[in-house]
Design a protein around this motif. Structure first.
Motif: not given
Length: 186
Positions: A21, A24, A40
């Motif tokens: 994350e 990203w 995710t």
């Protein structure tokens, strides 16, 4: 996406961004054409798939780490319906089920010893994934052993330098997956 199209993308850019994350946005703007989404959930996966495709990237969801998405045909069909290009997993049943719903599959193998290395060939016969990923990817001996086979080899895990990328590719790996953002630019 078909396996041949993925192979073409990997020939153009053999570095796969293995993305958490926190990285990203960097992955979306990187030259990497393929993303392994390592973090995710049911709440974010559709958005991640949409963002990846808008950036011109193929995206594979790591099923063993995805939160709230069933590791069954219904969960895999959901990912296919969301537009995921494929999945990666260590689990044979997930690989088989993902193929049944039309997703590309990458089966991850962690090599711990010689016996484990020997058992990979049998597992490949049982699951027949589109691609395999050997981890850690800094084992040229293991990469060479499988590189000439039917299933293209991706080397991943512990890849931290350009020299390690070069060694894996020259040992026959089709591509390299790495979470190191500085290597996505190579």
């Amino acid at each position: 996406m078909r396996a041949g199209e993925l192979l073409n993308r990997l020939e153009d850019c053999p570095i796969i961004a293995a993305v958490r994350e926190s990285s990203w946005q960097n992955a979306l703007s990187s030259p990497a054409e393929v993303l392994f989404c390592l973090e995710t959930s049911l709440l974010t996966v559709h958005q991640r798939i949409t963002e990846a495709h808008e950036a011109g990237k193929a995206i594979f969801i790591h099923m063993d780490l995805a939160e709230g998405i069933g590791r069954d045909k219904a969960g895999l069909q959901y990912l296919a319906d969301c537009g995921a290009d494929g999945i990666l997993s260590t689990k044979a049943q997930i690989i088989r089920s993902a193929k049944d719903v039309g997703l590309l599959t990458i089966q991850r193998f962690f090599i711990l010893d010689s016996q484990g290395l020997d058992s990979i060939q049998e597992m490949l016969k049982n699951t027949n994934p589109h691609f395999m990923e050997i981890m850690p990817g800094v084992l040229p001996k293991a990469i060479r052993r499988f590189a000439g086979g039917v299933t293209p080899v991706i080397a991943g895990g512990l890849i931290e330098t350009k020299a390690e990328i070069t060694a894996a590719l020259s040992s026959g790996a089709t591509a390299i997956s790495t979470g190191r953002a500085d290597l996505w630019e190579l």
